[in-house]
Design a protein around this motif. Structure first.
Motif, short mmCIF file in Angstrom:
data_model
loop_
_atom_site.label_atom_id
_atom_site.label_comp_id
_atom_site.label_asym_id
_atom_site.label_seq_id
_atom_site.Cartn_x
_atom_site.Cartn_y
_atom_site.Cartn_z
N ASP A 598 0.99 -0.97 -0.26
CA ASP A 598 -0.21 0.18 -0.08
C ASP A 598 0.76 1.06 0.32
O ASP A 598 0.24 2.66 0.02
CB ASP A 598 -1.10 0.18 1.27
N GLY A 599 2.44 1.49 0.25
CA GLY A 599 3.11 2.38 0.15
C GLY A 599 4.03 2.84 -0.82
O GLY A 599 3.68 1.73 -2.01
N ILE A 600 4.54 4.41 -0.75
CA ILE A 600 5.78 4.82 -2.25
C ILE A 600 6.76 3.77 -2.26
O ILE A 600 7.03 3.09 -2.57
CB ILE A 600 5.81 5.75 -1.70
N ASN A 601 6.47 3.01 -0.51
CA ASN A 601 8.33 2.34 -0.75
C ASN A 601 8.18 0.66 -1.52
O ASN A 601 8.66 0.48 -1.37
CB ASN A 601 8.55 1.62 1.22
N ASP A 602 6.71 0.56 -1.49
CA ASP A 602 6.28 -0.58 -2.34
C ASP A 602 6.04 -0.60 -3.37
O ASP A 602 6.20 -2.00 -3.89
CB ASP A 602 4.98 -0.90 -1.21
N SER A 603 6.21 0.20 -3.97
CA SER A 603 5.85 0.86 -5.68
C SER A 603 6.70 -0.31 -6.07
O SER A 603 6.43 -0.39 -6.96
CB SER A 603 5.74 1.55 -5.87
N ALA A 604 8.15 -0.49 -6.16
CA ALA A 604 9.12 -0.21 -7.12
C ALA A 604 8.88 -2.33 -6.76
O ALA A 604 8.92 -2.89 -8.12
CB ALA A 604 10.73 -0.85 -6.78
#
Length: 707
Positions: A598-604
């Motif tokens: 759910d987070g920006i840090n999960d995007s990749a």
């Protein structure tokens, strides 16, 4: 590169959409094209805008119609269906009279009546078959119309020889007219059934509100175009009105009908602070609603866009079927030629004509072509009604290969809202920490930011790999971070802080350290609960042979506690963005994997995974990377997607099996290779029509399926 979207009418079968694709891709400057027969639409990628007119002209030259942007595709289909119905009834009327003369009156006058009625039935009622076949041939393509036209022409040509006395056998004018009736009947039933597949898209289009009532800066009510509603506007919703933007109720209460969005027909009572989706209709009461985003960014607009885009995409399996369909008609014509030669030399022209016509008429490329796209569109509609947006339909095909399910923890397996449990900071330090975290969107930051004040920070803010947020003012440097960041930076952490963390670890395992000038000044302990559906999902995955794994940036204590509660054996903690990427690659070496985050840090990691699920509380950027968006933040929908994939491909396999086995059995029978079975051309035409209808009706089972 520019994207051109068109609504295309008068496509009669899947080969029509395939021919449009092939022809348009040959135009210089068109990099790609995707045309959907089921959705009656197409998407074209153009190098320059001037190619638009060339595309439209080429499609029209193929015999199809371009509808205006505001044209209702369903209304167009209804009109076409009405025309088809009248043509069908007239064809049946002609056929019945022709058959009566054929069966009971045997003289020159009867032959003449059959000749006249037969030609009316074939070349008037069936004129579209010939028109479409000629236009397809002019662009070097073949389709179902080609086979039907050749079968009808062979029947009429043979009957003409009999009529003028060259052969002393049976006239086939009545049978030719009957063939037209049967093919039209099949098309009518097929088109009528396919209209049901478009019902969800039709409901979405109904949700367009032309105007919205908003309160202006003077406090007066005014009407504006719904598309101009912007974030922060106060919308007045009266009985019967449709909400034009996602928002939150600020005054009043009322019952809202959201059946067009989720299929739930029971109105739901909404009061102050309740969130509403655009497209909801107020059944009773009156509400004042604050728009949380502009109308064009509402979820319903996202759904509409995804409905169009997803309907144009093709699964890998459908590309194989398209290649087979492209050669199917040519192979059938070649087979019919050899059948004619064989029977002509064996039993004469009459037998050669019967078997050749039967082969041409019984072969059905439509059943093969419809097997995948119709099931896919219905599957997407089913998912949307269950608040799952499938942004990448091709990913549905990958579920059967999945062996690992990788989960972010905070906001995914656990609720996205954390609660403050305890801290040992001074009031001023905690207030500063809350105001710093107000500038971050992570769920941990949001939990602390609830206690922020109106204090405006003028210093420099930076986020470091989701492990820390750093604030620098003119005098001091502050950081709110996890323990891994403390070790990396060599910050001072005394035993008092460690003891405070240990004493609260069982109840509040989420820990944020407050650093001032490289020294830990205190600790903030947060607690959060598992989502109620997390345990059921993990249990389901294990039964399916899928290993659940936690990939989290949180501390070891927090992650291990979560893993223990859920019964997850594999978990990784204190991970940076790069760490998550490396773990996804590591698990992908062994098998396909899904990632839920759910987070920006999960995007990749979401981008890298074979299948990605994004929670609805994620940022718009993160949502754009997901294959699936869970609009209700319900992890149970992951299980739903596994089940939907199974059901969809079960239906597709049944469709492909039927289409293949039908042609494999019926073509040899029509060719006369099966002893004691003889198939007349009109019965062959009837069988062909109902083969397509069988695929359509089987696919329609996906409309109401639930898991």
């Amino acid at each position: 590169m520019q994207e051109l979207r068109l609504k295309i009418g008068k496509m009669s079968c899947v080969n029509c959409s395939n021919s449009i694709e092939r022809v348009c891709k040959k135009i210089e400057g068109v990099s790609d094209a995707s045309v959907s027969f089921v959705n009656s639409s197409g998407v074209f990628l153009l190098e320059k805008e001037s190619l638009k007119s060339k595309i439209i002209e080429k499609i029209k030259s193929l015999g199809f119609e371009i509808l205006q942007d505001d044209a209702d595709i369903r209304e167009f289909k209804l009109k076409e269906l009405a025309k088809l119905k009248y043509t069908l009834f007239f064809s049946i009327f002609i056929t019945v009279i022709c058959m009566l003369f054929n069966m009971y009156i045997h003289n020159t006058f009867s032959n003449f009546i059959q000749f006249i009625l037969g030609f009316i039935g074939v070349f008037f009622c069936g004129k579209n078959f010939f028109i479409n076949a000629i236009k397809a041939a002019s662009h070097k393509t073949l389709d179902m119309n080609t086979l039907v036209s050749l079968g009808l022409i062979s029947a009429c040509a043979y009957s003409l020889f009999v009529f003028f006395g060259y052969f002393d056998t049976h006239l086939y004018f009545a049978e030719a007219s009957m063939i037209v009736s049967f093919v039209l009947l099949g098309k009518f039933l097929e088109e009528n059934a396919k209209l049901k597949a478009l019902s969800y898209q039709k409901n979405l289009q109904k949700l367009d509100a032309k105007f919205a009532r908003v309160i202006d800066e003077n406090g007066n009510e005014k009407e504006i175009p719904s598309s101009l509603v912007k974030e922060g506007d106060i919308i007045i919703l009266k009985q019967g009105d449709t909400l034009s933007a996602d928002g939150t109720v600020v005054q009043g209460e009322g019952e809202l009908d959201a059946s067009s969005i989720n299929g739930e027909f029971v109105p739901v009572l909404k009061t102050v602070n309740d969130e509403l989706l655009a497209g909801s209709v107020l059944v009773s009461g009156m509400l004042k609603i604050r728009a949380d985003k502009k109308a064009m960014d509402s979820k319903i607009e996202l759904i509409k866009d995804l409905v169009f885009k997803a309907g144009e995409q093709k699964l890998p399996i459908s590309r194989v079927v398209d290649k087979i369909s492209a050669y199917f008609v040519g192979v059938i014509i070649l087979i019919s030629f050899f059948v004619f030669i064989f029977w002509f030399f064996k039993n004469g022209l009459n037998e050669a004509f019967l078997h050749t016509s039967a082969v041409l008429l019984i072969s059905c490329p439509c059943a093969l072509g419809l097997a995948t796209p119709l099931a896919l569109v219905l599957s997407l509609s089913n998912a949307m009604k269950n608040f799952v947006l499938i942004k990448n339909p091709a990913s549905l095909e990958n579920f059967r290969k999945v062996k690992f399910a990788l989960f972010d923890k905070t906001g995914t397996l656990t609720k996205d809202s954390l609660e403050l449990f305890k801290h040992n900071l001074s009031d001023s330090e905690f207030a500063l920490a809350a105001n710093i975290e107000k500038l971050n969107s992570h769920p941990i930051a949001k939990a602390i930011a609830k206690y922020s004040s109106d204090l405006k920070l003028s210093g420099k803010i930076s986020t470091i790999n989701s492990r820390a947020i750093v604030y620098e003012d003119e005098l001091d440097t502050y950081a709110l971070c996890n323990k891994k960041f403390i070790k990396e930076q060599g910050f001072l952490l005394d035993e008092k802080q460690e003891e405070f963390v240990k004493s609260n670890a069982k109840e509040a395992p989420v820990v944020v350290y407050f650093i001032k000038n490289s020294v830990c000044k205190g600790v903030i302990c947060l607690k959060n609960e598992l989502r109620k559906e997390s345990k059921q999902l993990i249990s389901f995955l294990k039964k399916e042979g899928v290993s659940p794994v936690i990939l989290s940036g949180d501390n070891e204590n927090s992650v291990s506690l979560c893993a223990k509660e859920l019964g997850i054996d594999k978990y990784h903690f204190n991970l940076s963005v790069e760490d998550k990427i490396n773990f996804v690659k590591q698990y992908q070496k062994n098998a396909s994997c899904i990632f839920v985050g759910d987070g920006i840090n999960d995007s990749a990691a979401l981008k890298l995974a074979d299948i990605s699920f994004v929670m609805n509380n994620a940022s718009d950027f993160t949502k754009n990377l997901g294959d699936f968006v869970l609009l209700e933040n319900d992890l149970g929908k992951v299980r739903y997607c596994f089940e939907l994939s199974k059901k969809t491909f079960s239906i597709i396999k049944q469709n492909l099996f039927w289409a293949t086995i039908y042609n494999a059995i019926c073509i040899p029978i029509a060719a006369g290779t099966v002893p004691f079975i003889k198939l007349s051309p009109h019965l062959a035409a009837l069988a062909m029509c109902f083969s397509s209808l069988t695929v359509v009706l089987n696919s329609l089972r996906l409309r109401k399926v639930s898991f």
